[in-house]
Motif scaffolding. Structure first.
Motif, PDB file in Angstrom:
ATOM      1  N   PHE A  11      98.932 -10.319 147.452  1.00 40.44           N
ATOM      2  CA  PHE A  11      98.080 -10.599 148.365  1.00 40.44           C
ATOM      3  C   PHE A  11      97.457 -11.959 148.562  1.00 40.44           C
ATOM      4  N   LEU A  12      97.123 -12.304 149.641  1.00 39.39           N
ATOM      5  CA  LEU A  12      96.278 -13.578 149.604  1.00 39.39           C
ATOM      6  C   LEU A  12      95.296 -13.489 150.639  1.00 39.39           C
ATOM      7  N   LEU A  13      93.973 -13.703 150.330  1.00 44.20           N
ATOM      8  CA  LEU A  13      92.778 -13.650 151.223  1.00 44.20           C
ATOM      9  C   LEU A  13      92.306 -14.959 151.271  1.00 44.20           C
ATOM     10  N   ALA A  14      91.970 -15.716 152.066  1.00 42.92           N
ATOM     11  CA  ALA A  14      91.574 -16.972 152.386  1.00 42.92           C
ATOM     12  C   ALA A  14      90.240 -17.014 153.288  1.00 42.92           C
ATOM     13  N   GLY A  15      89.487 -18.034 152.775  1.00 43.52           N
ATOM     14  CA  GLY A  15      88.091 -18.152 153.838  1.00 43.52           C
ATOM     15  C   GLY A  15      87.630 -19.411 153.365  1.00 43.52           C
ATOM     16  N   ALA A  16      86.893 -19.616 154.285  1.00 45.23           N
ATOM     17  CA  ALA A  16      85.994 -21.197 154.505  1.00 45.23           C
ATOM     18  C   ALA A  16      84.712 -21.155 155.002  1.00 45.23           C
ATOM     19  N   GLY A  17      83.766 -21.856 154.436  1.00 43.92           N
ATOM     20  CA  GLY A  17      82.514 -21.841 155.245  1.00 43.92           C
ATOM     21  C   GLY A  17      81.652 -23.284 154.717  1.00 43.92           C
ATOM     22  N   ALA A  18      80.397 -23.428 155.103  1.00 44.22           N
ATOM     23  CA  ALA A  18      79.661 -24.495 154.797  1.00 44.22           C
ATOM     24  C   ALA A  18      79.252 -24.280 153.522  1.00 44.22           C
ATOM     25  N   ALA A  19      79.294 -25.548 152.613  1.00 49.37           N
ATOM     26  CA  ALA A  19      78.627 -25.316 151.279  1.00 49.37           C
ATOM     27  C   ALA A  19      77.782 -26.341 151.365  1.00 49.37           C
ATOM     28  N   GLY A  20      77.897 -27.546 151.621  1.00 51.18           N
ATOM     29  CA  GLY A  20      76.872 -28.629 151.624  1.00 51.18           C
ATOM     30  C   GLY A  20      77.218 -29.658 151.057  1.00 51.18           C
ATOM     31  N   PRO A  21      76.894 -30.932 151.395  1.00 50.87           N
ATOM     32  CA  PRO A  21      77.072 -32.024 150.663  1.00 50.87           C
ATOM     33  C   PRO A  21      76.561 -32.565 149.560  1.00 50.87           C
ATOM     34  N   ALA A  22      75.533 -31.463 149.144  1.00 53.81           N
ATOM     35  CA  ALA A  22      74.767 -31.738 147.635  1.00 53.81           C
ATOM     36  C   ALA A  22      75.896 -31.823 146.506  1.00 53.81           C
ATOM     37  N   LEU A  23      76.597 -30.956 146.613  1.00 55.75           N
ATOM     38  CA  LEU A  23      77.870 -31.045 145.678  1.00 55.75           C
ATOM     39  C   LEU A  23      78.595 -32.183 145.320  1.00 55.75           C
ATOM     40  N   GLU A  24      78.496 -33.055 146.564  1.00 52.39           N
ATOM     41  CA  GLU A  24      79.095 -34.316 146.257  1.00 52.39           C
ATOM     42  C   GLU A  24      78.142 -35.486 146.188  1.00 52.39           C
ATOM     43  N   GLY A  25      76.880 -35.273 145.871  1.00 50.55           N
ATOM     44  CA  GLY A  25      75.879 -36.149 145.688  1.00 50.55           C
ATOM     45  C   GLY A  25      75.255 -36.439 147.191  1.00 50.55           C
ATOM     46  N   GLY A  26      75.659 -35.786 148.282  1.00 51.98           N
ATOM     47  CA  GLY A  26      74.898 -36.174 149.635  1.00 51.98           C
ATOM     48  C   GLY A  26      73.933 -35.131 149.714  1.00 51.98           C
TER      49      GLY A  26
ATOM     50  N   GLU B 168      55.785 -34.396 147.207  1.00 52.41           N
ATOM     51  CA  GLU B 168      56.472 -33.290 146.430  1.00 52.41           C
ATOM     52  C   GLU B 168      56.670 -33.657 145.009  1.00 52.41           C
ATOM     53  N   TYR B 169      56.827 -32.842 143.984  1.00 57.06           N
ATOM     54  CA  TYR B 169      57.294 -33.208 142.679  1.00 57.06           C
ATOM     55  C   TYR B 169      58.548 -33.713 142.595  1.00 57.06           C
ATOM     56  N   ALA B 170      58.686 -35.025 141.455  1.00 61.53           N
ATOM     57  CA  ALA B 170      59.993 -35.417 141.305  1.00 61.53           C
ATOM     58  C   ALA B 170      60.145 -35.887 139.953  1.00 61.53           C
TER      59      ALA B 170
ATOM     60  N   TYR C  48      64.717 -40.867 140.675  1.00 61.80           N
ATOM     61  CA  TYR C  48      64.032 -39.610 140.533  1.00 61.80           C
ATOM     62  C   TYR C  48      64.770 -38.470 141.258  1.00 61.80           C
ATOM     63  N   PHE C  49      64.376 -37.212 140.795  1.00 60.97           N
ATOM     64  CA  PHE C  49      65.066 -35.973 141.506  1.00 60.97           C
ATOM     65  C   PHE C  49      64.172 -35.091 141.998  1.00 60.97           C
ATOM     66  N   TYR C  50      64.260 -34.885 142.998  1.00 62.56           N
ATOM     67  CA  TYR C  50      63.112 -34.353 143.669  1.00 62.56           C
ATOM     68  C   TYR C  50      63.264 -32.827 144.011  1.00 62.56           C
ATOM     69  N   GLN C  51      61.933 -32.154 144.111  1.00 64.49           N
ATOM     70  CA  GLN C  51      61.964 -30.645 144.296  1.00 64.49           C
ATOM     71  C   GLN C  51      62.758 -30.247 145.489  1.00 64.49           C
ATOM     72  N   SER C  52      62.925 -31.071 146.549  1.00 60.39           N
ATOM     73  CA  SER C  52      63.737 -30.699 147.485  1.00 60.39           C
ATOM     74  C   SER C  52      65.167 -30.785 147.169  1.00 60.39           C
ATOM     75  N   ASP C  53      65.435 -31.788 146.352  1.00 61.39           N
ATOM     76  CA  ASP C  53      67.095 -31.797 145.821  1.00 61.39           C
ATOM     77  C   ASP C  53      67.364 -30.675 145.353  1.00 61.39           C
ATOM     78  N   ILE C  54      66.358 -30.285 144.464  1.00 62.12           N
ATOM     79  CA  ILE C  54      66.891 -28.822 143.602  1.00 62.12           C
ATOM     80  C   ILE C  54      67.135 -27.898 144.608  1.00 62.12           C
ATOM     81  N   ASP C  55      66.105 -27.821 145.587  1.00 63.96           N
ATOM     82  CA  ASP C  55      66.361 -26.600 146.452  1.00 63.96           C
ATOM     83  C   ASP C  55      67.608 -26.660 147.346  1.00 63.96           C
ATOM     84  N   GLU C  56      68.009 -27.964 147.554  1.00 68.61           N
ATOM     85  CA  GLU C  56      69.091 -28.096 148.485  1.00 68.61           C
ATOM     86  C   GLU C  56      70.357 -27.706 147.521  1.00 68.61           C
ATOM     87  N   PHE C  57      70.581 -28.113 146.344  1.00 65.07           N
ATOM     88  CA  PHE C  57      71.708 -27.839 145.451  1.00 65.07           C
ATOM     89  C   PHE C  57      71.760 -26.553 145.236  1.00 65.07           C
ATOM     90  N   ILE C  58      70.446 -25.749 144.991  1.00 61.98           N
ATOM     91  CA  ILE C  58      70.573 -24.141 144.732  1.00 61.98           C
ATOM     92  C   ILE C  58      71.315 -23.450 145.994  1.00 61.98           C
TER      93      ILE C  58
END
Length: 552
Positions: free
Chosen positions: A285-300, A399-401, A409-419
């Motif tokens: 069997f093969l199940l396939a799917g796709a969805g938005a992940a986000g540019p944060a994983l590539e540094g975006g 915000e904290y960074a 600096y790495f910002y709190q909003s960066d962490i939130d987006e990556f999570i």
């Protein structure tokens, strides 16, 4: 194996009063009767007999040069033939025996980068590989911007098509310079890319990729002439077929590269980028799917994020209670790429500098504003600092960074987006496994494809809950499977049938239409997860770090 391209040495009989056949008839008969094909071994040839002259087509533009070439070469020539998806076509004649110089091209057409390889079709050896940033970037960093730019504007679609072709031409020039091989004489180029990239290369309207009901222009395009696309190969271009709007030919190519659809054991194939594509299955069997992940994983979307190139922080460790960053090219740090972000978050969490929600722990870090020179060396890491938010409307929007490298600096909003981003990727996997009634312990191989998977540290990825907490030997980073599959297709035309068979077998899940997906994703929006028991090795490392800190 079936080939896309053939080079055949033939010795033609000269025209005379007794034999005044046309050049076309003379060539077709010689190819039919002789047909020895070089295999790369000087002691080995194999024969192929063309049973019907209609199996080979000769266009007038090629025929026009044949007489002069034959006379120059004393009627000893090499014919270059390409397969157009239905019949063979004579593409060119060369003087003498050049069957040993037989080359093809394969490419991964990514939204950010195009990578191309020059391959010796006699031996299967890759002679050189080159990459360029996709010229489409000039029309938008993200795919959606490019789609909207071309919507209802045929002239803009032509712009984007020409920009894409320009990238291919640049790569061909680079490969020729590196190897001395004239890439324009290649009879075949195989390409793998997502569905949007396929549309842009073909000059088609890509809006159907984005808009419901997702009725795209094509998922299985016909073989094209290179000249039609502005790509100066003398033969044809084959694009690996796609499965759906968000599950493109790059994933089907990845299936060919890994062999997942033919394995007995259940495997997971995850390609993480701005979108996340997933395949779970085996030979049954093969199940396939796709969805938005986000540019944060590539540094975006990260304030100081960048691609993995010179100047990018690509890994972070803790040394003597302080962060230590490694920079690609050993130069001054300019920003941080995806693998560096994963390391940074893992170190922040294991040292207690952020909690499971990813929130900075002021009591553990202390702020820059509260320290003085005497205290400076006692700080575990560079101090926490309040800085303006990205879209700050007033001085109060702060915000904290945290400083991970000099002045960066790495910002709190960066962490939130990556999570949120990593939660989306792993929720896709969790949902699919739930759908088939199995757990991660049932997985034999967990593939993480693409450049991101190649460079990421497994332990860091497990620590933040981006990879499951399984035997690390099961977590495989196969590299650029899109390009690897394109090369396999280049060397064996019969794999086009395999690609179509894989697509027929796949069942597709559109994660955006799954009601409980958001709820599952919320549970994964923690480091590593709201349920820490799912990550026993992370819990153990966390306790070890806490014990080491207490001893100091």
């Amino acid at each position: 194996m079936k080939e896309w391209s053939r080079k055949v040495y033939v010795e033609l009989p000269r025209p005379c009063e007794e034999d005044h056949r046309s050049m076309q008839k003379r060539l077709l008969a010689a190819l039919r009767d002789c047909g020895s094909f070089y295999t790369g071994d000087s002691q080995s040839v194999f024969s192929h007999v063309v049973r019907d002259e209609a199996d080979i087509r000769i266009r007038p533009a090629v025929l026009n040069d044949c007489l002069a070439i034959c006379e120059q070469a004393d009627w000893q020539v090499t014919a270059s033939l390409g397969f157009d998806g239905r019949v063979w076509e004579l593409l060119a004649l060369e003087p003498g025996d050049t069957a040993a110089q037989h080359y093809g091209l394969c490419a991964d057409l990514g939204s950010t980068t195009i990578i191309m390889e020059l391959v010796d079709l006699n031996t299967g050896e890759t002679l050189a590989s080159e990459s360029v940033f996709n010229p489409q970037i000039a029309y938008g960093d993200d795919i959606l911007t490019r789609i909207f730019y071309t919507k209802d504007h045929p002239e803009r679609r032509r712009e984007l098509q020409e920009a894409t072709a320009k990238g291919f031409r640049k790569l061909m020039v680079q490969l020729s310079k590196e190897t001395g091989v004239d890439t324009r004489k290649c009879n075949i180029l195989t390409v793998a890319g997502n569905t949007t990239m396929m549309h842009f290369l073909l000059g088609l309207d890509a809006f159907g990729v984005f808009q419901s009901p997702y009725a795209v222009q094509t998922l299985e395009p016909e073989v094209c002439r290179g000249a039609e696309l502005g790509i100066p190969v003398q033969g044809f271009v084959y694009l690996c077929p796609a499965m759906e709007n968000y599950l493109g030919g790059d994933i089907i190519s990845g299936m060919l590269a890994t062999g997942l659809p033919d394995r007995e054991e259940i495997s997971v194939f995850l390609d993480v980028g701005t979108n996340g594509e997933l395949v779970v299955g085996n030979q049954e069997f093969l199940l396939a799917g796709a969805g938005a992940a986000g540019p944060a994983l590539e540094g975006g979307s990260v304030r100081t994020g960048m691609r993995a190139e010179n100047g990018a922080v690509d890994s972070v460790t803790t040394e003597n209670g302080r962060l230590k960053a490694h920079v690609i090219g050993e130069t001054e740090a300019k920003g941080i790429c995806g693998s560096g972000i994963v390391d940074l978050l893992a170190e922040l969490y294991l040292n207690g500098w952020i909690d499971l929600r990813g929130r900075f722990q002021e009591a553990e870090i202390r702020t820059e504003e509260s320290r003085d020179e005497d205290e400076k060396e006692k700080l575990r890491i560079p101090g926490l600092k309040k800085l303006p938010m990205r879209d700050a409307a007033s001085e109060k929007d702060m915000e904290y960074a945290i400083e991970y490298a000099q002045g960066l600096y790495f910002y709190q909003s960066d962490i939130d987006e990556f999570i949120r981003t990593k939660a989306a990727a792993m929720t896709m996997v969790e949902y699919m496994m739930n759908l088939i009634g199995l757990g991660m312990e049932d997985v034999g191989r967990f593939y993480v494809a693409g450049a991101f998977g190649t460079h990421i540290d497994k332990e860091s990825a497990v620590t933040i809950g981006m990879y499951p907490d399984i035997d690390r030997d099961k977590i495989i980073s196969p590299g650029n499977t899109s390009l690897q599959g394109a090369k396999k297709l280049l060397l064996d035309r019969s794999l086009t049938e395999k690609a179509e068979e894989i697509i027929e077998r796949m069942q597709y899940v559109q994660f955006g239409a799954v009601e409980e997906f958001i709820e599952l994703m919320r549970a994964a929006q923690a480091i590593p997860h709201t349920d820490l028991q799912r990550f026993p090795t992370v819990e153990r490392r966390l306790l070890e770090r806490q014990a080491a800190k207490a001893e100091k």
